[in-house]
Design a protein around this motif. Structure first.
Motif, PDB file in Angstrom:
ATOM      1  N   ASP A  98       2.111 -48.707  18.532  1.00 17.07           N
ATOM      2  CA  ASP A  98       1.775 -47.261  19.235  1.00 17.07           C
ATOM      3  C   ASP A  98       2.930 -46.523  18.472  1.00 17.07           C
ATOM      4  O   ASP A  98       3.132 -45.398  17.489  1.00 17.07           O
ATOM      5  CB  ASP A  98       2.092 -46.932  20.217  1.00 17.07           C
ATOM      6  N   VAL A 127      -3.958 -41.242  17.669  1.00 14.41           N
ATOM      7  CA  VAL A 127      -2.785 -40.854  18.370  1.00 14.41           C
ATOM      8  C   VAL A 127      -1.986 -41.281  19.135  1.00 14.41           C
ATOM      9  O   VAL A 127      -2.616 -43.274  18.486  1.00 14.41           O
ATOM     10  CB  VAL A 127      -3.714 -41.082  19.749  1.00 14.41           C
ATOM     11  N   SER A 128      -0.594 -41.788  19.170  1.00 17.15           N
ATOM     12  CA  SER A 128       0.163 -42.308  19.545  1.00 17.15           C
ATOM     13  C   SER A 128       0.665 -42.136  20.713  1.00 17.15           C
ATOM     14  O   SER A 128       1.143 -41.098  20.845  1.00 17.15           O
ATOM     15  CB  SER A 128       1.592 -42.367  18.795  1.00 17.15           C
ATOM     16  N   VAL A 129       1.124 -43.246  22.203  1.00 15.12           N
ATOM     17  CA  VAL A 129       1.614 -43.000  23.404  1.00 15.12           C
ATOM     18  C   VAL A 129       2.891 -43.797  22.498  1.00 15.12           C
ATOM     19  O   VAL A 129       3.140 -44.667  23.005  1.00 15.12           O
ATOM     20  CB  VAL A 129       1.052 -43.658  24.288  1.00 15.12           C
ATOM     21  N   SER A 138       1.133 -38.719  24.616  1.00 12.72           N
ATOM     22  CA  SER A 138      -0.055 -38.684  23.538  1.00 12.72           C
ATOM     23  C   SER A 138       0.504 -37.764  22.166  1.00 12.72           C
ATOM     24  O   SER A 138      -0.134 -36.363  22.048  1.00 12.72           O
ATOM     25  CB  SER A 138      -1.218 -38.682  24.009  1.00 12.72           C
TER      26      SER A 138
END
Ligand SMILES: [Zn+2]
Length: 347
Positions: A98, A127-129, A138
């Motif tokens: 992520d 998507v990156s958390v 997110s």
């Protein structure tokens, strides 16, 4: 007639020893890799990062991170800014992937994902958390340009992470039913391509597991799991939302995340909740329960270390975690919930 463009990774390789073939793969895929930044975690994945660095030609720079916090993001960003790579490679679990995906996106560099665990269907997602000044968020990014899964590495991952991946995949069955319910009751539009992909991803894996009765660490089981999770990710990219792979069972898991001091792995929570949501829909769960027992997947809340009262609270709080997502939980009474709990978990 209008068509659509979907952003998904360009390539996906899953095999034994695929990391040692990284040069061949990048040449074949015409990826410029003369200068690379390799990001890994600090423990086991550090040794995988070393293996990547030994296997790849050209100049490379390394950075090892522990978390997906602001400090780690700054560290990765600094290395990318100073080294100016043509490719950024992330190797590790969800957190490492992520933050690498996020930093590569921010600095406009292509990102290659080398997951060391198969614990959820977010591997191919755009998507990156990550942690920001406003808490965990997110954030929309580019998807990886490619994904390389090395089965020799996955085999060394904790069994709980493999089970979590299986749980996240199995939850597709529940998510698809909720999507169809939403279509019937509130007119939500179903993306047929995404629905087919989501269903096939889990059916393909289940058929393999049931037909072959194979062990979890069998090479082909793990390849089939990796393929299923990647297909799920593509289904979500196609739909432009998590809908094809996230229904009431995911809402219960989100509610558990808020109620528990230390939430259990996402895939284990959604896999466990699927037994309940399926029962609510009057589906026969005997095959699923038999499979869970065979592979040692937790089949009651207590098995996963969650008190039944907390699990009941999570069910009641679940619809509020995402009010725009219509699911079976919008249609049932407290009495029906209690009856389904008894059947699903023998309580
Ligand atoms: Zn999930």
């Amino acid at each position: 007639m209008l068509t659509r463009t979907v952003r998904i990774p360009r390539f996906f390789y899953v095999n034994k020893g695929s990391i040692t073939k990284i040069n061949e793969i990048l040449n074949l895929e015409k990826v410029e890799s003369t200068r690379t930044v390799i990001v890994s975690g600090k423990n086991f994945t550090k040794s995988v990062g070393d293996l990547v660095q030994r296997s790849i030609e050209g100049d490379s720079s390394r950075v090892d991170v522990e978390n997906n916090d602001i400090q780690s993001i700054k560290e990765v960003e600094n290395v990318i800014k100073i080294f100016e790579p043509s490719l950024v490679i992330g190797t590790g679990g969800g957190k490492v992937l992520d933050i690498t995906k996020f930093c590569a996106y921010k600095l406009n560099k292509p990102f290659l994902a080398l997951p060391t665990v198969l614990s959820n269907d977010g591997i191919s997602s755009p998507v990156s958390v990550v942690q920001t000044e406003h808490g965990v968020s997110s954030i929309g990014t580019n998807p990886p340009i490619g994904i390389i899964v090395d089965i020799d590495i996955i085999r060394k991952s904790p069994k709980s992470t493999i089970l979590a991946g299986i749980g996240d995949l199995i939850s597709n069955f529940s998510a698809i039913e909720d999507w169809n319910l939403a279509s019937k009751h509130v007119g939500e539009k179903i993306d047929k391509f995404a629905e087919i992909l989501s269903r096939n991803s889990v059916e393909g894996f289940m058929q393999y597991l049931i037909r072959n009765g194979s062990s979890l660490l069998d090479e082909h089981t793990l390849i089939s799991l990796a393929e299923g999770l990647i297909q799920s990710g593509i289904a979500m990219s196609l739909a432009g939302s998590s809908r094809p792979c996230s229904g009431s069972e995911h809402l219960i898991s989100h509610a558990l995340d808020k109620l528990l001091n230390h939430a259990k792995p996402h895939g284990l929570q959604v896999g466990l909740a699927t037994l309940f949501t399926h029962t609510l829909r009057k589906r026969d769960i005997s095959d699923l329960t038999a499979l869970y027992r065979r592979i040692d997947f937790p089949d009651t809340p207590e098995d996963l270390g969650i008190q039944m009262s907390t699990f009941m609270d999570a069910i009641r709080n679940a619809p509020a975690t995402r009010k725009d997502r219509f699911t079976i939980l919008n249609l049932v009474s407290d009495k029906e919930i209690k009856e389904a709990i008894k059947i699903a978990y023998g309580r």
